[in-house]
Scaffold this motif. Structure first.
Motif, PDB file in Angstrom:
ATOM      1  N   TRP A 287      88.684  39.414 -59.930  1.00  0.00           N
ATOM      2  CA  TRP A 287      87.648  39.299 -58.909  1.00  0.00           C
ATOM      3  C   TRP A 287      86.988  37.921 -58.951  1.00  0.00           C
ATOM      4  CZ3 TRP A 287      84.120  44.277 -59.086  1.00  0.00           C
ATOM      5  CH2 TRP A 287      84.899  45.388 -58.746  1.00  0.00           C
TER       6      TRP A 287
ATOM      7  N   ALA B 160      76.830  46.611 -52.148  1.00  0.00           N
ATOM      8  CA  ALA B 160      78.074  45.895 -51.850  1.00  0.00           C
ATOM      9  C   ALA B 160      79.274  46.408 -52.633  1.00  0.00           C
ATOM     10  CB  ALA B 160      77.874  44.406 -52.136  1.00  0.00           C
TER      11      ALA B 160
ATOM     12  N   ASP C 290      85.904  40.833 -53.506  1.00  0.00           N
ATOM     13  CA  ASP C 290      86.259  39.783 -52.569  1.00  0.00           C
ATOM     14  C   ASP C 290      85.100  38.802 -52.427  1.00  0.00           C
ATOM     15  OD1 ASP C 290      84.562  40.642 -50.094  1.00  0.00           O
ATOM     16  OD2 ASP C 290      85.664  42.449 -50.662  1.00  0.00           O
ATOM     17  N   GLN C 291      85.405  37.624 -51.863  1.00  0.00           N
ATOM     18  CA  GLN C 291      84.414  36.557 -51.790  1.00  0.00           C
ATOM     19  C   GLN C 291      83.235  36.922 -50.889  1.00  0.00           C
ATOM     20  OE1 GLN C 291      84.581  33.531 -53.587  1.00  0.00           O
ATOM     21  NE2 GLN C 291      82.452  33.608 -52.946  1.00  0.00           N
ATOM     22  N   ALA C 292      83.516  37.584 -49.774  1.00  0.00           N
ATOM     23  CA  ALA C 292      82.443  37.932 -48.849  1.00  0.00           C
ATOM     24  C   ALA C 292      81.417  38.848 -49.507  1.00  0.00           C
ATOM     25  CB  ALA C 292      83.019  38.595 -47.601  1.00  0.00           C
ATOM     26  N   SER C 293      81.894  39.820 -50.268  1.00  0.00           N
ATOM     27  CA  SER C 293      80.980  40.743 -50.951  1.00  0.00           C
ATOM     28  C   SER C 293      80.160  40.014 -52.002  1.00  0.00           C
ATOM     29  CB  SER C 293      81.776  41.878 -51.605  1.00  0.00           C
ATOM     30  OG  SER C 293      82.446  42.648 -50.631  1.00  0.00           O
TER      31      SER C 293
ATOM     32  N   ASP D 241      79.330  36.821 -52.030  1.00  0.00           N
ATOM     33  CA  ASP D 241      78.346  35.984 -51.328  1.00  0.00           C
ATOM     34  C   ASP D 241      77.157  36.816 -50.860  1.00  0.00           C
ATOM     35  OD1 ASP D 241      79.946  33.775 -51.713  1.00  0.00           O
ATOM     36  OD2 ASP D 241      80.813  33.824 -49.698  1.00  0.00           O
ATOM     37  N   THR D 242      77.438  38.004 -50.352  1.00  0.00           N
ATOM     38  CA  THR D 242      76.376  38.888 -49.869  1.00  0.00           C
ATOM     39  C   THR D 242      75.426  39.268 -51.007  1.00  0.00           C
ATOM     40  OG1 THR D 242      77.765  39.796 -48.104  1.00  0.00           O
ATOM     41  CG2 THR D 242      75.894  41.136 -48.833  1.00  0.00           C
TER      42      THR D 242
ATOM     43  N   THR E  15      73.437  36.038 -52.328  1.00  0.00           N
ATOM     44  CA  THR E  15      72.469  35.619 -51.321  1.00  0.00           C
ATOM     45  C   THR E  15      71.297  36.588 -51.245  1.00  0.00           C
ATOM     46  OG1 THR E  15      74.195  34.533 -50.002  1.00  0.00           O
ATOM     47  CG2 THR E  15      72.149  35.112 -48.874  1.00  0.00           C
TER      48      THR E  15
END
Length: 405
Positions: free
Chosen positions: A207, A252, A285-288, A290-291, A294
């Motif tokens: 991951w 997430a 994953d990268q999107a999760s 980042d969420t 952030t």
């Protein structure tokens, strides 16, 4: 020497009588003892031993200069008060697998290497996989020279004290060019195999993960005389941020942990002036990811503002998702599934490894050995003896399939 005897010999090294865990930190006495053990194992088997420019240890069967070598191994250092298996299982299993292949009368057509990567855990200098990062060029010499431990000792100073030359640090493309495949065996750091009932698994990917430092700066004051309304207490903002990290991770389907903290002036009767917390976060994953990060930072800034506290957030390290070489992964599955009823599940992991660092430069794969508790980075970390033996056999089968006729 059998797996059991090697394991018993290594087991006491760096173990804390107080906690029962291990404190094998880079370039310390315990680390030196582990390195001596590795060299002795190599020499006892007639393997060519060498230490590279970055302090990683290598043992070779055959001429590595011939190229297309098959390499296995892991690391021997530890996190504070770790379990016995994370890292050492892969190194001990590598020597045991080679012994098993020799016992089978295997004929090697490719060089075989066993490696102990230095400072994989990053427990002393705060950055994981230093040895493999330097070798792969993922960490510059300048960055390495700036690494400092909690006592203010730099990495070059620590290496020099341990008898190594810090001026030699740097990328090692010639060495990497020797390697045709790297396979790292590791205890699973989770319960996927225990829940599925399988002894051995194959890694699909690591991951994306990183470490962020949150510096909450308030105002030191007397704990007994300062009114609550007059305080600028960074500990409150930090505590609320820890809870926010848990909430964001749950939303997430990820993980987020504040596992290290520094407080100034660190007095029982003083409101802190600074609370410094380190966040570790990982997601599929990268999107999760980042969420999650952030969301945590947004909440932290809101809490800091509410308490009259300043906040700085610094990303100290980051590793994007690592997809292990699909062809090599599929070849491992074919080798382990040939002529048997063995089911070898393929699973992702949230833990970083040297194999992940090398994956951008050489084909890499990982084998996991079942961990019945799922606990890791703790003295409670476990792997059953018969599962460890199954791991040795699986690794020997893989090495035979890749490096022998």
């Amino acid at each position: 020497m059998s797996f059991h005897s090697m394991w018993a010999e290594l087991l006491p090294v760096g173990r804390s009588p107080a906690s029962g865990g291990y404190r094998r930190y880079a370039w310390t006495g315990a680390d030196a003892d582990c390195r001596t053990w590795f060299q002795e194992q190599a020499e006892a088997r007639g393997l060519a031993f060498e230490t590279d420019r970055n302090g990683n240890q290598w043992a070779w069967l055959g001429d590595p200069a011939a190229g297309n070598a098959v390499v296995t191994g892991s690391h021997l250092d530890s996190v504070p008060d770790s379990g016995a298996f994370d890292g050492p299982l892969g190194v001990v299993s590598a020597f045991a697998a080679l012994d098993e292949l020799r016992g089978r009368g295997a004929r090697f057509t490719r060089p075989v290497g066993i490696v102990n990567f230095g400072d994989e855990e990053g427990a002393r200098f705060g950055l994981a996989c230093v040895g493999s990062r330097l070798t792969a060029g993922a960490l510059t010499v300048e960055q390495a020279h700036r690494l400092t431990d909690g006592d203010g000792i730099t990495l070059p100073q620590a290496m020099e004290s341990a008898g190594y030359d810090p001026d030699a640090l740097g990328p090692d493309p010639e060495r990497l060019a020797r390697i045709g495949a790297f396979v790292e065996l590791h205890v699973e750091q989770g319960r996927a195999l225990d829940l599925s009932g399988d002894r051995i698994g194959i890694a699909s990917a690591i991951w994306p993960h990183g470490r962020w430092r949150f510096d909450f700066r308030g105002e030191a004051n007397h704990a007994g005389t300062t009114r609550l309304a007059d305080r600028h207490d960074p500990m409150l903002s930090y505590a609320e941020t820890v809870l926010a990290a848990r909430r964001e991770a749950e939303l997430a389907g990820a993980v987020a942990t504040f596992g290290k903290i520094g407080v100034e002036p660190n007095g029982v009767n003083a409101v802190p002036s600074l609370v410094r917390g380190w966040l570790d976060s990982r997601a599929a994953d990268q999107a999760s990811l980042d969420t999650v990060v952030t969301g945590i930072e947004k909440a932290a800034r809101a809490y800091a503002a509410a308490h009259g506290v300043d906040l700085d957030v610094v990303r100290e390290s980051f590793t994007p998702v690592v997809e292990f070489d699909h062809a090599l992964r599929d070849e491992l599955a074919r080798i382990l599934g040939t002529g048997t009823e063995l089911r070898v599940p393929v699973l992702g992991t949230g833990a970083g490894h040297d194999a992940g660092i090398l994956s951008g430069r050489v084909p890499t794969a990982m084998l996991f050995v079942r961990n019945p508790t799922g606990v890791s980075h703790s003295p409670a970390e476990r792997a059953a003896e018969d599962d460890c033996v199954a791991g040795v056999t699986a690794l020997a089968d893989v090495l035979e399939g890749l490096a022998c006729t």
